[in-house]
Enzyme design. Structure first.
Site, PDB file in Angstrom:
ATOM      1  N   ASP A  96       0.814  -1.229   0.000  1.00 51.61           N
ATOM      2  CA  ASP A  96       0.000   0.000   0.000  1.00 51.61           C
ATOM      3  C   ASP A  96       0.849   1.281   0.000  1.00 51.61           C
ATOM      4  O   ASP A  96       1.518   1.593   0.998  1.00 51.61           O
ATOM      5  CB  ASP A  96      -0.921   0.054   1.233  1.00 51.61           C
ATOM      6  CG  ASP A  96      -1.908  -1.108   1.293  1.00 51.61           C
ATOM      7  OD1 ASP A  96      -1.506  -2.247   0.987  1.00 51.61           O
ATOM      8  OD2 ASP A  96      -3.074  -0.874   1.673  1.00 51.61           O
ATOM      9  N   GLU A 112      -4.275   1.936  -3.293  1.00 56.41           N
ATOM     10  CA  GLU A 112      -5.527   2.467  -2.718  1.00 56.41           C
ATOM     11  C   GLU A 112      -5.339   3.730  -1.878  1.00 56.41           C
ATOM     12  O   GLU A 112      -6.302   4.436  -1.624  1.00 56.41           O
ATOM     13  CB  GLU A 112      -6.239   1.395  -1.871  1.00 56.41           C
ATOM     14  CG  GLU A 112      -5.497   1.059  -0.593  1.00 56.41           C
ATOM     15  CD  GLU A 112      -6.393   0.531   0.516  1.00 56.41           C
ATOM     16  OE1 GLU A 112      -7.589   0.325   0.293  1.00 56.41           O
ATOM     17  OE2 GLU A 112      -5.875   0.329   1.620  1.00 56.41           O
ATOM     18  N   ASN A 160     -10.241  -1.198  -0.210  1.00 54.18           N
ATOM     19  CA  ASN A 160     -11.449  -0.562   0.308  1.00 54.18           C
ATOM     20  C   ASN A 160     -11.483   0.948   0.101  1.00 54.18           C
ATOM     21  O   ASN A 160     -12.525   1.568   0.232  1.00 54.18           O
ATOM     22  CB  ASN A 160     -11.623  -0.896   1.797  1.00 54.18           C
ATOM     23  CG  ASN A 160     -10.386  -0.582   2.603  1.00 54.18           C
ATOM     24  OD1 ASN A 160      -9.289  -1.053   2.282  1.00 54.18           O
ATOM     25  ND2 ASN A 160     -10.533   0.215   3.640  1.00 54.18           N
ATOM     26  N   HIS A 161     -10.323   1.562  -0.198  1.00 57.96           N
ATOM     27  CA  HIS A 161     -10.300   3.012  -0.448  1.00 57.96           C
ATOM     28  C   HIS A 161     -10.443   3.356  -1.935  1.00 57.96           C
ATOM     29  O   HIS A 161     -10.229   4.514  -2.320  1.00 57.96           O
ATOM     30  CB  HIS A 161      -9.001   3.620   0.099  1.00 57.96           C
ATOM     31  CG  HIS A 161      -8.947   3.642   1.598  1.00 57.96           C
ATOM     32  ND1 HIS A 161      -9.767   4.453   2.354  1.00 57.96           N
ATOM     33  CD2 HIS A 161      -8.184   2.947   2.479  1.00 57.96           C
ATOM     34  CE1 HIS A 161      -9.506   4.256   3.643  1.00 57.96           C
ATOM     35  NE2 HIS A 161      -8.552   3.339   3.749  1.00 57.96           N
ATOM     36  N   HIS A 183      -3.288  -4.216   2.933  1.00 61.12           N
ATOM     37  CA  HIS A 183      -4.311  -3.488   3.706  1.00 61.12           C
ATOM     38  C   HIS A 183      -3.871  -3.108   5.124  1.00 61.12           C
ATOM     39  O   HIS A 183      -4.211  -2.022   5.576  1.00 61.12           O
ATOM     40  CB  HIS A 183      -5.638  -4.240   3.778  1.00 61.12           C
ATOM     41  CG  HIS A 183      -6.664  -3.571   4.649  1.00 61.12           C
ATOM     42  ND1 HIS A 183      -7.249  -2.368   4.322  1.00 61.12           N
ATOM     43  CD2 HIS A 183      -7.196  -3.925   5.856  1.00 61.12           C
ATOM     44  CE1 HIS A 183      -8.105  -2.017   5.287  1.00 61.12           C
ATOM     45  NE2 HIS A 183      -8.090  -2.940   6.228  1.00 61.12           N
TER      46      HIS A 183
HETATM   47 FE   LIG Z   1      -4.071   0.675   2.555  1.00 61.62          FE
HETATM   48 FE   LIG Z   2      -7.201  -1.010   2.661  1.00 57.15          FE
END
Ligand SMILES: [Fe+2]
Ligand SMILES: [Fe+2]
Length: 270
Positions: A8, A39, A67-68, A177
Site C-alpha cells: 500500500d 488504494e 477498500n479506499h 491493507h
Molecule cells: Fe491501505
Molecule cells: Fe485497505
C-alpha cells in the site's frame, strides 16, 4: 520472471520513495514487472489520475486496489479508461473497472494479476473472495501460466486461508491493507509464494502512514480528528517474487525494504 510487488503506497512519501528508488531497484533486481497496491496514493485515501500517472511514470506497471478505491470520486471514471488500474474483482457486477489484468512482459510471457478483497472486518462487504478466485481462474485462458493474487484484507487468518486455498493454482498470494509487513513469506507445499501482508510504502514515523499526533488524538482523547498523511522519509516495502514461466509456480519470495535517499538540505557557508 522477477516481479516486485509493492505494498500500500501512502500519499506523497510513498510516491516519492518510488520515484526515487524504483528505477535503481528495477535494474538491480532485474525486474520484469512492478505491481503496487495504490488504494492510498492520493492524500492517503483513494486514487486520482494525477497521482496514478506519477506512479506509472516512476515505473509501476500495474496497480491493485482495496477498500479506499472510490475515496476520490474521479476514480470511478478514471478506472474505466485505465485497464492497468484494478479494483477488487469481487465487487458487484456493473461496478466500474475490473479486478483482472493480463500483463505481457518483455520476454513475451503473460501474467494475470487478480485483485480480491476479504470479507472479515472489511467495508464494504463484497462477494466471497474464494468463490471469486475460483471463477476468475476458471475463466483464465490456458496460455496464462502465471497468476499473482493481491488479497486486500484485515485479518491474517483470511489471507492465510486464501494462500492454502490457491496453493498450486496460482504463482503467489500476497496480502495487503494492514500497512504492517509480516515476516512469514514462504513457498507453500504445492509451489505458491505467500506472505500475509507486504506492508506499507510511505512514512514509517507514523501510525500506518498517518500523522501520529492526529492519530493519538483519536485514540487517546476519543475526539474526532481528520487523518492526515505523515510527513517524513518514505520507505518502499515490497516482496520480490521469482516465478517459473513454464509451470507458473514460485521459485523465490524475498522481502524488500528500501528508503528514499535524503537530499543534502543544509547549505555549507564557506
Ligand atoms: Fe491501505
Ligand atoms: Fe485497505
Amino acid at each position: 520472471m522477477n516481479l516486485l510487488f509493492i505494498g500500500d503506497v501512502v500519499g506523497q512519501p510513498g510516491r516519492r520513495a518510488i520515484a526515487d528508488q524504483l528505477s535503481t531497484l528495477r535494474s538491480r533486481l532485474k525486474l520484469d514487472l512492478v505491481v503496487a497496491n495504490a488504494e492510498n496514493i492520493a492524500d492517503g485515501a483513494g486514487i486520482t489520475r494525477k497521482t496514478a500517472n506519477e506512479l506509472f511514470a516512476a515505473g509501476v506497471d500495474v496497480m491493485t486496489n482495496g477498500n479506499h478505491a472510490w475515496d476520490k470520486k474521479e476514480a470511478l471514471e478514471y478506472i474505466t479508461t485505465e485497464p492497468r488500474l484494478l479494483r477488487p474483482h469481487n465487487y458487484p457486477d456493473g461496478t466500474p473497472g475490473t479486478g483482472w489484468f493480463v500483463a505481457t512482459v518483455a520476454s513475451g510471457h503473460k501474467i494475470g494479476i487478480l485483485n480480491l478483497m476479504g470479507n472479515v472486518f472489511m467495508h464494504p462487504h463484497l462477494a466471497c473472495p474464494f468463490t471469486a478466485a475460483n471463477r476468475a481462474l476458471a475463466e483464465k485462458p490456458d496460455d496464462i501460466k502465471m497468476v499473482l493474487v493481491d488479497l486486500h484484507a484485515e485479518v491474517t487468518s483470511e489471507k492465510m486461508a486464501m494462500g492454502w486455498y490457491l496453493d498450486g493454482r496460482v504463482s503467489a498470494v500476497v496480502g495487503t491493507h494492514t500497512h504492517v509487513p509480516t515476516a512469514d513469506e514462504r513457498i507453500l507445499p504445492l509451489g505458491t509464494g505467500y506472505i500475509t501482508d507486504v506492508g506499507m510504502t510511505g512514512c514509517y514515523d507514523s501510525v500506518i502512514g498517518m500523522d501520529t499526533e492526529k492519530s493519538l488524538k483519536r485514540f487517546v482523547q476519543k475526539l474526532p480528528e481528520r487523518f492526515e498523511v505523515a510527513e517524513g522519509v518514505g520507505t518502499i516495502c515490497g516482496v520480490l517474487l521469482d516465478f517459473n514461466e513454464h509451470n507458473g509456480l514460485c521459485r523465490g519470495i524475498t522481502r524488500v525494504r528500501v528508503t528514499e535517499s535524503i537530499p543534502e538540505t543544509a547549505t555549507k557557508v564557506a
